[in-house]
Design a protein around this motif. Structure first.
Motif, PDB file in Angstrom:
ATOM      1  N   SER A  51       0.842  -1.203   0.000  1.00 47.26           N
ATOM      2  CA  SER A  51       0.000   0.000   0.000  1.00 47.26           C
ATOM      3  C   SER A  51       0.875   1.249   0.000  1.00 47.26           C
ATOM      4  O   SER A  51       0.425   2.324  -0.391  1.00 47.26           O
ATOM      5  CB  SER A  51      -0.929   0.021   1.215  1.00 47.26           C
ATOM      6  N   THR A  97      -1.674   1.373   5.597  1.00 43.95           N
ATOM      7  CA  THR A  97      -3.088   1.159   5.302  1.00 43.95           C
ATOM      8  C   THR A  97      -3.503  -0.291   5.547  1.00 43.95           C
ATOM      9  O   THR A  97      -4.611  -0.544   6.008  1.00 43.95           O
ATOM     10  CB  THR A  97      -3.395   1.565   3.845  1.00 43.95           C
ATOM     11  N   CYS A 109      -7.236  -2.147   8.753  1.00 48.44           N
ATOM     12  CA  CYS A 109      -8.346  -3.112   8.765  1.00 48.44           C
ATOM     13  C   CYS A 109      -8.253  -3.951  10.041  1.00 48.44           C
ATOM     14  O   CYS A 109      -7.161  -4.308  10.463  1.00 48.44           O
ATOM     15  CB  CYS A 109      -8.269  -4.058   7.569  1.00 48.44           C
ATOM     16  N   LEU A 119     -12.986  -2.843   7.218  1.00 46.59           N
ATOM     17  CA  LEU A 119     -12.317  -1.578   6.937  1.00 46.59           C
ATOM     18  C   LEU A 119     -12.449  -0.633   8.121  1.00 46.59           C
ATOM     19  O   LEU A 119     -13.438  -0.671   8.856  1.00 46.59           O
ATOM     20  CB  LEU A 119     -12.928  -0.926   5.692  1.00 46.59           C
ATOM     21  N   GLN A 163     -11.317   4.264   5.907  1.00 45.57           N
ATOM     22  CA  GLN A 163     -11.352   3.486   4.664  1.00 45.57           C
ATOM     23  C   GLN A 163     -12.787   3.353   4.153  1.00 45.57           C
ATOM     24  O   GLN A 163     -13.047   3.489   2.960  1.00 45.57           O
ATOM     25  CB  GLN A 163     -10.732   2.103   4.888  1.00 45.57           C
ATOM     26  N   TYR A 170     -13.963   6.572   2.520  1.00 44.57           N
ATOM     27  CA  TYR A 170     -13.399   6.767   1.182  1.00 44.57           C
ATOM     28  C   TYR A 170     -14.184   5.951   0.146  1.00 44.57           C
ATOM     29  O   TYR A 170     -14.464   6.431  -0.945  1.00 44.57           O
ATOM     30  CB  TYR A 170     -11.907   6.386   1.156  1.00 44.57           C
ATOM     31  N   THR A 197      -4.536   6.866  -2.815  1.00 38.52           N
ATOM     32  CA  THR A 197      -5.495   6.588  -1.738  1.00 38.52           C
ATOM     33  C   THR A 197      -4.851   6.095  -0.442  1.00 38.52           C
ATOM     34  O   THR A 197      -5.199   6.612   0.631  1.00 38.52           O
ATOM     35  CB  THR A 197      -6.573   5.595  -2.233  1.00 38.52           C
ATOM     36  N   PRO A 198      -3.933   5.142  -0.450  1.00 39.97           N
ATOM     37  CA  PRO A 198      -3.359   4.703   0.835  1.00 39.97           C
ATOM     38  C   PRO A 198      -2.680   5.827   1.613  1.00 39.97           C
ATOM     39  O   PRO A 198      -2.848   5.936   2.828  1.00 39.97           O
ATOM     40  CB  PRO A 198      -2.351   3.620   0.431  1.00 39.97           C
ATOM     41  N   ILE A 204      -5.364   8.076   3.003  1.00 40.09           N
ATOM     42  CA  ILE A 204      -6.054   7.430   4.133  1.00 40.09           C
ATOM     43  C   ILE A 204      -5.224   7.554   5.402  1.00 40.09           C
ATOM     44  O   ILE A 204      -5.759   7.844   6.481  1.00 40.09           O
ATOM     45  CB  ILE A 204      -6.398   5.966   3.792  1.00 40.09           C
TER      46      ILE A 204
END
Length: 156
Positions: free
Chosen positions: A36, A76, A80, A85, A89, A92, A104-105, A108
């Motif tokens: 990620s 990322t 979880c 998630l 997350q 998003y 994105t990672p 986040i």
């Protein structure tokens, strides 16, 4: 090649290893399978490689792996829990703030730190923009990203 023995925790998993003193944290994380963490610009401009070091966002491309000695790293993958998630997350995904997904990672992780730092505060869109200024989205999907931060802030 000069090496240094380091101990670090990545997403609650403990590691002990010898690393090349010139290696970036980003390269180390990717070698360990934490994909990620993206190699974007490589000079700390885009934020695609953002991880949390002791809960502080850093550009892992500029951060030497040896500096992570005795520190806790969050990526990322570690957000979880039990296959579920995190609230960030989930926000998003809910807001469609993932576009191509490359940035994105990093976003986040920046959002996660931003919301943890500002927990309980009502945040303006301007504050959210400033809090994410170190992360670039090549797809220019900033409105949905800001929406996701607002949603995560309300749901988190």
């Amino acid at each position: 090649m000069q090496t240094m023995n380091i101990k670090l925790t990545i997403n609650t998993k403990k590691y002990e290893m010898a690393v090349d003193v010139r290696k970036s944290l980003m390269d180390l994380l990717r070698e360990l399978g934490y994909t990620s963490v993206k190699h974007g610009c490589g000079v700390g401009e885009c934020g695609a490689c953002t991880v949390l070091v002791d809960n502080i966002p850093v550009d892992s491309c500029l951060y030497l792996a040896t500096w992570a000695n005795n520190r806790a790293i969050r990526t990322t993958e570690g957000e979880c829990r039990d296959g579920k998630l995190s609230s960030v997350q989930e926000a998003y995904v809910e807001e469609g703030a993932v576009q191509c997904g490359f940035c994105t990672p990093g976003l986040i992780m920046t959002t996660t730190s931003f919301l943890e730092k500002n927990k309980g505060k009502e945040l303006s869109r301007e504050e959210i923009k400033k809090g994410h200024a170190g992360n670039l989205c090549r797809c220019t999907g900033y409105q949905t990203i800001i929406n996701a931060v607002e949603t995560a802030g309300k749901n988190g």
